[in-house]
Write a protein that holds these residues in place. Structure first.
Motif, PDB file in Angstrom:
ATOM      1  N   ALA A 136      31.754  43.609  32.916  1.00  0.00           N
ATOM      2  CA  ALA A 136      32.500  43.697  34.375  1.00  0.00           C
ATOM      3  C   ALA A 136      32.122  45.056  35.089  1.00  0.00           C
ATOM      4  O   ALA A 136      32.168  45.884  34.505  1.00  0.00           O
ATOM      5  CB  ALA A 136      33.769  43.388  34.087  1.00  0.00           C
ATOM      6  N   ARG A 157      38.158  38.774  41.970  1.00  0.00           N
ATOM      7  CA  ARG A 157      37.526  38.962  40.891  1.00  0.00           C
ATOM      8  C   ARG A 157      38.614  39.752  39.884  1.00  0.00           C
ATOM      9  O   ARG A 157      38.373  41.044  39.636  1.00  0.00           O
ATOM     10  CB  ARG A 157      36.182  39.750  40.920  1.00  0.00           C
ATOM     11  CG  ARG A 157      35.136  38.825  41.875  1.00  0.00           C
ATOM     12  CD  ARG A 157      34.613  37.764  41.097  1.00  0.00           C
ATOM     13  NE  ARG A 157      33.724  36.846  41.853  1.00  0.00           N
ATOM     14  CZ  ARG A 157      34.054  35.827  42.576  1.00  0.00           C
ATOM     15  NH1 ARG A 157      35.461  35.495  42.737  1.00  0.00           N
ATOM     16  NH2 ARG A 157      32.889  35.223  43.152  1.00  0.00           N
ATOM     17  N   TRP A 160      37.171  42.543  37.185  1.00  0.00           N
ATOM     18  CA  TRP A 160      36.701  43.839  37.735  1.00  0.00           C
ATOM     19  C   TRP A 160      37.689  44.907  37.443  1.00  0.00           C
ATOM     20  O   TRP A 160      38.799  44.654  37.801  1.00  0.00           O
ATOM     21  CB  TRP A 160      36.171  43.563  39.263  1.00  0.00           C
ATOM     22  CG  TRP A 160      35.019  42.559  39.464  1.00  0.00           C
ATOM     23  CD1 TRP A 160      34.688  41.734  38.619  1.00  0.00           C
ATOM     24  CD2 TRP A 160      34.313  42.604  40.843  1.00  0.00           C
ATOM     25  NE1 TRP A 160      33.411  41.062  39.339  1.00  0.00           N
ATOM     26  CE2 TRP A 160      33.338  41.629  40.598  1.00  0.00           C
ATOM     27  CE3 TRP A 160      34.405  43.131  42.094  1.00  0.00           C
ATOM     28  CZ2 TRP A 160      32.575  41.188  41.654  1.00  0.00           C
ATOM     29  CZ3 TRP A 160      33.622  42.919  43.033  1.00  0.00           C
ATOM     30  CH2 TRP A 160      32.413  41.926  43.020  1.00  0.00           C
TER      31      TRP A 160
END
Length: 316
Positions: A136, A157, A160
């Motif tokens: 990530a 996301r 992340w």
């Protein structure tokens, strides 16, 4: 203003619809953009109702004891105060964000920057699209302001690692509030400092572990208004939004020159660099990035009005 200061703008009896229509007419006379929408937003804010309720109950009487409050709001709006600061909120990417005069009001075109970053990063780190395991990216949003970009990326996301930085401690306080509001606070780190300096190893502004952070994605919507253009901005922007978040030096490009100059000082060059810019600036900044010769693809993205607005550089 068009009406005398001591003259009452609204008189009972008044329905909700009449209050809104009269307010819109008064705002139009004061050259306020989108007068009807502004009037409706302020009325919904004052009475704690949504648009559906306003439409449904438009024939109901306006509470006479609140006419003075209503008039005060409309006078503030007529003087140019942004409605977002008055109600304390602006929607961005489908989410409500708190805004105060300490931060720039998020703009719709910045949503396109968020979309471009997500699209580019998903190609490089496909396993991080969900909340599962896999490589990530570490993302830094420089000049985060309200946190609109950083919080949206962390929300879209969850895998992340997102860091939001700003020179202003007041702006960071707003960004922290928005991260908590969107339940993303545990996935965000906040750093105070000037542009990329908090992330330069060994620099006095960098604090462990930020100085050793290996940034994969750099995104920034820094100040880009040329100094000479500040006086000509619409009054809502010029007189109310923070100049620290607006003025970008003589040609508006000072923050970009500084950040691009700081990139080689980082622990690693980000694989994605994405900027929002002002009119006529993207091609200049794209050439600055090309001069570093670190990315395989550098492209320019236009906004909803067809104006070149964003630059995104990607190392494939």
């Amino acid at each position: 203003m068009g009406k005398q200061t001591g003259e009452r703008w609204f008189k009972a009896p008044l329905t909700l619809r009449q209050a809104s229509v009269q307010a819109a007419a008064l705002l139009l006379a004061e050259a306020v953009e989108e007068p009807r929408n502004n009037a409706e937003l302020l009325l919904m804010h004052l009475l704690g109702m949504d648009r559906a309720a306003l439409l449904r109950d438009g024939g109901e009487p306006f509470p006479s004891e609140r006419i003075a409050e209503w008039e005060a709001l409309i006078r503030r709006k007529a003087a140019g105060e942004p409605v977002q600061y008055m109600i304390g909120e602006q929607w961005f990417y489908g989410r409500p964000f708190k805004v105060t005069p300490a931060v720039l009001i998020p703009r719709p075109e910045t949503e396109l920057l968020v979309e471009a970053v997500i699209e580019a990063a998903d190609q490089l780190w496909p396993a991080a699209q969900g909340s599962g395991e896999g490589p990530a990216p570490t993302v830094v949003d420089v000049g985060t302001g309200s946190g609109a970009i950083a919080v949206t990326l962390a929300s879209q996301r969850p895998a992340w690692r997102v860091c939001a930085s700003d020179l202003s401690p007041d702006a960071l306080a707003v960004a922290r509030t928005n991260a908590a509001r969107q339940e993303a606070a545990d996935r965000l780190t906040f750093v105070q400092g000037d542009l990329l300096m908090p992330f330069v190893p060994g620099h006095e502004q960098s604090e462990s572990p930020h100085g050793e952070l290996r940034i994969d994605v750099l995104v920034s919507n820094p100040p880009y208004i040329p100094s000479a253009d500040m006086a000509g901005l619409q009054r809502e922007v010029r007189d109310y939004e923070p100049h620290l978040a607006l003025e970008g030096g003589a040609d508006g490009l000072t923050p970009y020159r500084r950040m691009i100059g700081q990139l080689p000082l980082l622990a690693q060059i980000p694989r994605i660099v994405a900027f929002e810019l002002g009119m006529g600036q993207p091609r200049i900044v794209a050439e600055m990035l090309r001069a570093l010769d670190r990315w395989d693809d550098i492209r320019i993205i236009s906004d909803y009005a067809g104006i070149e607005r964003h630059v995104i550089a990607t190392q494939l």
